[in-house]
Design a protein around this motif. Structure first.
Motif, PDB file in Angstrom:
ATOM      1  N   CYS A  37       2.523  -1.047 -10.513  1.00 21.45           N
ATOM      2  CA  CYS A  37       2.334   0.147  -9.675  1.00 21.45           C
ATOM      3  C   CYS A  37       1.261   1.038 -10.281  1.00 21.45           C
ATOM      4  O   CYS A  37       1.363   1.431 -11.454  1.00 21.45           O
ATOM      5  N   ILE A  38       0.239   1.387  -9.488  1.00 22.21           N
ATOM      6  CA  ILE A  38      -0.857   2.230  -9.964  1.00 22.21           C
ATOM      7  C   ILE A  38      -0.519   3.700  -9.697  1.00 22.21           C
ATOM      8  O   ILE A  38      -0.296   4.086  -8.550  1.00 22.21           O
ATOM      9  N   SER A  62       0.841  -1.206   0.000  1.00 19.56           N
ATOM     10  CA  SER A  62       0.000   0.000   0.000  1.00 19.56           C
ATOM     11  C   SER A  62       0.875   1.255   0.000  1.00 19.56           C
ATOM     12  O   SER A  62       1.816   1.359   0.787  1.00 19.56           O
ATOM     13  N   GLY A  63       0.553   2.194  -0.887  1.00 19.68           N
ATOM     14  CA  GLY A  63       1.262   3.475  -0.925  1.00 19.68           C
ATOM     15  C   GLY A  63       2.679   3.413  -1.441  1.00 19.68           C
ATOM     16  O   GLY A  63       3.453   4.358  -1.238  1.00 19.68           O
ATOM     17  N   CYS A  64       3.035   2.344  -2.130  1.00 21.34           N
ATOM     18  CA  CYS A  64       4.412   2.156  -2.590  1.00 21.34           C
ATOM     19  C   CYS A  64       4.863   3.266  -3.536  1.00 21.34           C
ATOM     20  O   CYS A  64       6.036   3.655  -3.530  1.00 21.34           O
ATOM     21  N   LYS A 123       7.343  11.257  -8.215  1.00 16.60           N
ATOM     22  CA  LYS A 123       6.962  12.486  -8.909  1.00 16.60           C
ATOM     23  C   LYS A 123       5.763  12.220  -9.806  1.00 16.60           C
ATOM     24  O   LYS A 123       4.863  13.068  -9.935  1.00 16.60           O
ATOM     25  N   ALA A 124       5.729  11.038 -10.413  1.00 18.02           N
ATOM     26  CA  ALA A 124       4.625  10.682 -11.306  1.00 18.02           C
ATOM     27  C   ALA A 124       3.285  10.664 -10.574  1.00 18.02           C
ATOM     28  O   ALA A 124       2.238  10.967 -11.168  1.00 18.02           O
ATOM     29  N   ILE A 180       9.709   8.374 -12.315  1.00 14.87           N
ATOM     30  CA  ILE A 180       9.479   7.057 -11.710  1.00 14.87           C
ATOM     31  C   ILE A 180      10.650   6.702 -10.806  1.00 14.87           C
ATOM     32  O   ILE A 180      11.803   6.912 -11.159  1.00 14.87           O
ATOM     33  N   GLU A 181      10.341   6.152  -9.643  1.00 15.56           N
ATOM     34  CA  GLU A 181      11.378   5.697  -8.725  1.00 15.56           C
ATOM     35  C   GLU A 181      11.322   4.178  -8.610  1.00 15.56           C
ATOM     36  O   GLU A 181      10.266   3.613  -8.343  1.00 15.56           O
TER      37      GLU A 181
END
Length: 539
Positions: free
Chosen positions: A199-200, A32-34, A39-40, A162-163
């Motif tokens: 990743c959403i 959750s919240g990853c 920035k995206a 993206i990280e």
């Protein structure tokens, strides 16, 4: 299946925790919240100017889009869609139109004409879609990073937004991809040959997952095909007469809902099907598993044989796992006694009408049928009667009195078509339901008093499933009796055969035939290949 439950973690794991507690177990997990710190996550937010930001950042760069006439269902099978070039700005225009007319419930297709591509891209899209086709496009697996082929990276300009999660820092990423849909969409059921972190960024997705062990219920396409990682089952209006095993897929499925900021780890080999809400944006990371990367190629053949053998053994157990006594004359009650059994009748039939295969014979002294318990007598009667019935079904009539065994070519004419189904084989079912001590008593009495029938039983009446059942009962009995008693049993059992090698050969051939059918089932269920026919069986 309990060990395959999907975990939802509120804290992001360390690289060590991810490797040892999650990745190594090959079970999906939700973080959750990853992606919330990316920035995206703020810049691509569709409801907060994200479409304008992406349009300005990417511009008119041409990307490869998926176009499907079956939209909103997008089948990954190469025959189910087309790949067409499309300016990214054109796709953003489609998204803006859908966003604007969302409240008006207008047909979004009519709005797409405002943003038709120009030049060669326009011609290719129009040619592929046709004037009457629904114009729904999905940006599926558009490469941001591709370490295996840098030329395929179409959206490298998005990489800085993206990280890579810290727990993937030690992984060698194969690719990073963008997934973006302008309207609700469904992806077909498939698995990936790499570990996957989905990743959403914006929107919502519902993912249904199945472990690799559920492959038989998902009807994977043939392993030699171009879309071998996809299920053959259509997402809509499933025909269960064509895909009967598909009735069980819900029992093995796991469902998760992912919101913006969430990430889902999908291990390699896990089948998954994804439903996306309107204007959903996601990024995924693919990397090779440690197991696959560390597997030396010279061991492939060995591992293949070991895995196929293990799956075949499991399939053989499955083929014997649900015996039904409904088609057998006897039913053993909880007390160990037969229900609805007239023991005296059985006794008369076996003693007074002692008809052997090959003619009448005198009882061999040593075993009295009258000393048997009622359920033991009933089981012996059922076996003897079943052998006689089967032998007498041959077209040429009964076996002559001077002939102790049937000719193999005659028997083949009347042996039932299904040789591998325990439920439909009364002889195999009778033997399967015998307790080890009852099994021992019944077959010793059969060897004593009905030697020619026992010979016909082994050489001609047993189907492959019957042979497998018989030999498994041998093993169960062997574990419960002393070595000298075991030796006496087999000495008496094989003494009825004029040629003991022929008996052993018949049993080995039957076991191998049953195992071969189980092996073919494995190929059909897991690889989509049927050795018994030109096309994969759907049964």
């Amino acid at each position: 299946m309990e060990s395959l439950q999907i975990r939802r973690l509120d804290e992001i794991p360390s690289p060590e925790e991810f490797a040892s507690q999650i990745e190594q177990k090959n079970v999906p997990a939700v973080f959750s919240g990853c992606a919330k710190e990316w920035k995206a996550f703020s810049k691509w937010n569709v409801s907060n100017g994200g479409l304008d930001y992406l349009q300005e950042l990417v511009g008119s760069s041409v990307v490869e889009a998926m176009l499907s006439r079956s939209a909103p269902v997008f089948y990954g099978d190469i025959r189910g869609h087309e790949r067409v070039p499309l300016p990214f700005s054109t796709f953003i225009g489609y998204c803006k139109d859908l966003l604007q007319c969302e409240d008006d419930c207008q047909d979004s297709i009519s709005q797409l004409r405002k943003h038709e591509p120009t030049g060669d891209a326009t011609q290719q899209v129009d040619f592929a879609m046709g004037e009457e086709s629904p114009k729904q496009i999905y940006l599926a697996q558009v490469s941001i990073v591709n370490t295996e082929n840098e030329e395929k990276s179409q959206l490298e300009c998005l990489r800085d937004d993206i990280e890579t999660p810290a727990f993937l820092d030690s992984k060698t990423l194969a690719s990073v991809n963008l997934w973006m849909n302008n309207a609700k969409s469904r992806s077909s059921t498939h698995y990936d040959p790499h570990h996957n972190l989905l990743c959403i960024i914006s929107g919502c997705k519902q993912v249904v997952l199945w472990p690799p062990s559920a492959s038989p219920f998902l009807y994977p396409l043939p392993v030699y095909g171009e879309s071998s990682n996809h299920s053959a089952i259509p997402l809509e209006n499933t025909n269960f007469s064509l895909y009967p095993r598909a009735k069980s897929i819900d029992k093995y499925s796991r469902k998760v809902t992912l919101h913006a900021g969430d990430a889902l780890f999908i291990p390699e080999g896990w089948f998954h099907q994804v439903d996306s809400e309107d204007l959903t944006i996601a990024v995924n990371f693919w990397w090779q598993s440690d197991m696959m990367s560390s597997m030396p190629e010279h061991m492939d053949a060995y591992y293949l044989r070991r895995i196929l053998k293990r799956l075949t053994d499991k399939e053989m157990d499955r083929m014997l796992s649900m015996p039904s006594t409904s088609k057998v004359n006897h039913m053993i009650g909880a007390s160990g006694q037969s229900s609805n059994v007239n023991a005296g009748c059985c006794d008369e039939e076996l003693n007074l009408n002692h008809q052997e295969v090959g003619g009448k014979e005198k009882l061999v002294p040593g075993f009295s049928l009258r000393e048997l318990e009622p359920h033991e007598l009933r089981s012996l009667h059922d076996l003897v009667s079943s052998v006689h019935e089967k032998i007498n079904r041959q077209p040429a009539g009964n076996i002559p009195a001077d002939q102790s065994v049937c000719r193999e070519e005659d028997v083949k004419k009347f042996v039932k078509a299904n040789l591998y189904d325990l439920e439909d084989d009364p002889i195999a079912n009778t033997v399967w339901n015998l307790e080890p001590h009852v099994f021992q008593i019944v077959f010793l009495n059969m060897a004593h008093n009905f030697p020619r029938t026992l010979e016909a039983f082994v050489l001609h009446a047993l189907s492959p499933v019957g042979v497998e059942v018989l030999t498994r009962k041998f093993e169960q009995m062997d574990q419960r009796i002393a070595p000298d008693e075991r030796s006496q049993f087999y000495q008496k059992f094989y003494s009825v055969f004029d040629n003991q090698f022929a008996a052993m050969d018949a049993l080995l051939n039957g076991k191998e035939s049953f195992a071969c059918q189980a092996f073919n089932n494995v190929l059909v269920q897991y690889l989509g290949i049927n050795l018994n026919g030109p096309k994969p069986s759907l049964q």
